[in-house]
Write a protein that holds these residues in place. Structure first.
Motif, PDB file in Angstrom:
ATOM      1  N   ASP A 340      35.762  44.987  -5.915  1.00 39.49           N
ATOM      2  CA  ASP A 340      36.516  43.995  -6.692  1.00 39.49           C
ATOM      3  C   ASP A 340      37.268  44.666  -7.841  1.00 39.49           C
ATOM      4  O   ASP A 340      38.431  44.390  -8.089  1.00 39.49           O
ATOM      5  N   ARG A 341      36.551  45.544  -8.522  1.00 37.53           N
ATOM      6  CA  ARG A 341      37.135  46.202  -9.693  1.00 37.53           C
ATOM      7  C   ARG A 341      38.335  47.052  -9.277  1.00 37.53           C
ATOM      8  O   ARG A 341      39.366  47.071  -9.953  1.00 37.53           O
ATOM      9  N   ILE A 342      38.183  47.752  -8.173  1.00 38.51           N
ATOM     10  CA  ILE A 342      39.273  48.598  -7.699  1.00 38.51           C
ATOM     11  C   ILE A 342      40.476  47.736  -7.293  1.00 38.51           C
ATOM     12  O   ILE A 342      41.619  48.030  -7.637  1.00 38.51           O
ATOM     13  N   ALA A 343      40.195  46.621  -6.592  1.00 36.56           N
ATOM     14  CA  ALA A 343      41.286  45.718  -6.183  1.00 36.56           C
ATOM     15  C   ALA A 343      41.983  45.141  -7.410  1.00 36.56           C
ATOM     16  O   ALA A 343      43.213  45.054  -7.465  1.00 36.56           O
ATOM     17  N   MET A 344      41.195  44.771  -8.424  1.00 38.63           N
ATOM     18  CA  MET A 344      41.773  44.186  -9.634  1.00 38.63           C
ATOM     19  C   MET A 344      42.691  45.191 -10.325  1.00 38.63           C
ATOM     20  O   MET A 344      43.772  44.852 -10.795  1.00 38.63           O
ATOM     21  N   MET A 345      42.225  46.437 -10.347  1.00 34.64           N
ATOM     22  CA  MET A 345      43.021  47.472 -10.984  1.00 34.64           C
ATOM     23  C   MET A 345      44.310  47.713 -10.217  1.00 34.64           C
ATOM     24  O   MET A 345      45.396  47.774 -10.777  1.00 34.64           O
ATOM     25  N   LYS A 346      44.151  47.857  -8.900  1.00 32.72           N
ATOM     26  CA  LYS A 346      45.316  48.136  -8.054  1.00 32.72           C
ATOM     27  C   LYS A 346      46.385  47.061  -8.154  1.00 32.72           C
ATOM     28  O   LYS A 346      47.569  47.338  -8.173  1.00 32.72           O
ATOM     29  N   TYR A 347      45.936  45.802  -8.184  1.00 31.69           N
ATOM     30  CA  TYR A 347      46.894  44.701  -8.117  1.00 31.69           C
ATOM     31  C   TYR A 347      47.121  44.015  -9.459  1.00 31.69           C
ATOM     32  O   TYR A 347      47.782  42.973  -9.514  1.00 31.69           O
ATOM     33  N   GLY A 348      46.564  44.575 -10.524  1.00 34.12           N
ATOM     34  CA  GLY A 348      46.799  43.991 -11.846  1.00 34.12           C
ATOM     35  C   GLY A 348      46.222  42.593 -11.993  1.00 34.12           C
ATOM     36  O   GLY A 348      46.820  41.726 -12.624  1.00 34.12           O
ATOM     37  N   ILE A 349      45.042  42.370 -11.389  1.00 32.77           N
ATOM     38  CA  ILE A 349      44.386  41.057 -11.502  1.00 32.77           C
ATOM     39  C   ILE A 349      43.462  41.098 -12.710  1.00 32.77           C
ATOM     40  O   ILE A 349      42.634  42.004 -12.829  1.00 32.77           O
TER      41      ILE A 349
END
Ligand code: DAH
Length: 367
Positions: A340-349
């Motif tokens: 989740d953290r990686i996805a949030m970082m990647k997509y600016g969430i």
């Protein structure tokens, strides 16, 4: 027409009954001819199957009730056929309704077509798939494991003995009514994907190269960066002569694949009960190139995952079932990261709860 009295039956022969019912059937057909408005359908319903005044009831009263016992069966059969015919007419009239509007024809060729939007990958699943693909290209297989675990697999076999303070870092959701079992058999929601390391090794002798994506659960209060359910990717590599440099090279390569080849990694000493030595891995900020920005809190680095060399005592637990995991003969490394953290970082969430909201306005941005 509904006021018309029901004619007397002139006899109970089959021919006479057929004739009488056929006449009624013609009446039904005639009154069903113009069922094009909801009012007309309702009128038809009342006329024929209304409980008090309906003609079916009248026919039953006039023909069936007063009939001699010997004729009842013949009349009853014909009565049921008639009733089915009326119901069929009502069904047919109802099925021409469309979206509340009433159409003479079932198909309105001017009606706008329904749009079927193709689905798209959720940002979390997209990130998970990317990560898995990176490791597959390095020869890793992909595994899964149960989300409901025993205390033994989630903690004890990973070298968190009962009462060990490291358990406090993973606030655990427990399954109710387990108190009578020995601690090691009590069921809990897995707090990390690491127990699948043990399942994997128990099921196959070395060598092992596997990644395990999956859902994990912790009793954490929800806020912008915490959710009681989140996702991890676990990795495990065991063979003879696996070293810390293999670990560094593997993770450095994976992070470059994920964030771009200019990203650097660095390893800091850390602690996990199941690895020794353990490390936290940071990557140079992919957004500012390490100069410092809001995303990396102006440090130039972002902490992304935990890892280490598999602790010999973990091999010891596994060796009870798979003797080939003899820490004198083999070695390995493991790692775990929050998807989740990686996805949030990647997509600016900026809020993790968006991941689980099912809000199409959020999801459509990633289509
Ligand atoms: N299981 C750890 C956690 O949930 C993450 C982790 C750290 C996994 C180091 C590993 C590892 O396999 O080697 O916090």
């Amino acid at each position: 027409m509904s006021e018309d009295a029901i004619p007397q039956l002139s006899g109970y022969s089959e021919a006479e009954l057929d004739r009488a019912f056929a006449a009624i059937s013609r009446e039904v057909a005639a009154s069903a001819a113009g069922l094009q408005t909801p009012e007309a359908v309702e009128q038809f319903r009342l006329q024929w199957v209304g409980r008090k005044q309906g003609r079916l009831k009248a026919i039953s009263d006039a023909w069936l009730k007063s009939a001699p016992a010997s004729a009842k069966k013949l009349i009853g059969q014909r009565f049921n056929t008639l009733k089915a015919e009326i119901e069929q007419r009502l069904d047919a009239a109802d099925s021409t309704k469309h979206d509340g509007a009433f159409h003479a024809d079932a198909i309105d060729i001017t009606f706008p077509g329904g749009r079927r939007n193709p689905g798209s990958e959720h940002p979390l699943i997209k990130t998970l798939n990317e990560l898995v693909a990176i490791f597959q290209r390095m020869g890793y297989s992909v595994g899964v494991g149960p989300e409901v675990e025993t205390d033994y697999y989630n903690f004890e076999s990973l070298n968190f003995p009962p009462g060990h303070p490291a358990r406090d870092t993973q606030d655990t959701l427990v399954v109710a009514n387990q108190d009578r079992k020995p601690l090691r058999d009590r069921l809990i929601m897995r707090t990390h994907t690491s127990p699948v390391q043990i399942h994997t090794m128990e099921q196959q002798p070395p060598p092992v190269r596997i990644v395990i994506p999956g859902k994990v659960h912790r009793n954490d209060a929800a806020d912008a960066t915490h959710s009681p359910i989140f996702h991890q990717l676990e990795g495990l590599c065991v063979d003879d002569n696996i070293t810390f440099s293999d670990l560094k090279g593997t993770l450095d390569h994976a992070m470059k694949e994920l964030f771009g080849s200019s990203v650097k990694t660095r390893f800091f000493p850390s602690f996990f009960p199941f690895t020794e030595p353990s490390a936290d891995v940071q990557i140079s900020c992919p957004f500012c190139g390490g100069k410092g920005c809001r995303k990396c809190k102006y440090s130039g680095w972002i902490e992304l995952l935990g890892c280490g060399m598999v602790d010999p005592s973990v091999f010891g637990f596994v060796a009870q079932k798979q003797p080939a995991y003899d820490p004198k003969m083999i070695s390995g490394f493991a790692f775990g990261m929050g998807i989740d953290r990686i996805a949030m970082m990647k997509y600016g969430i900026t809020d993790i709860s968006l991941m689980y909201s099912g809000d199409l306005r959020f999801l459509e941005q990633f289509a």
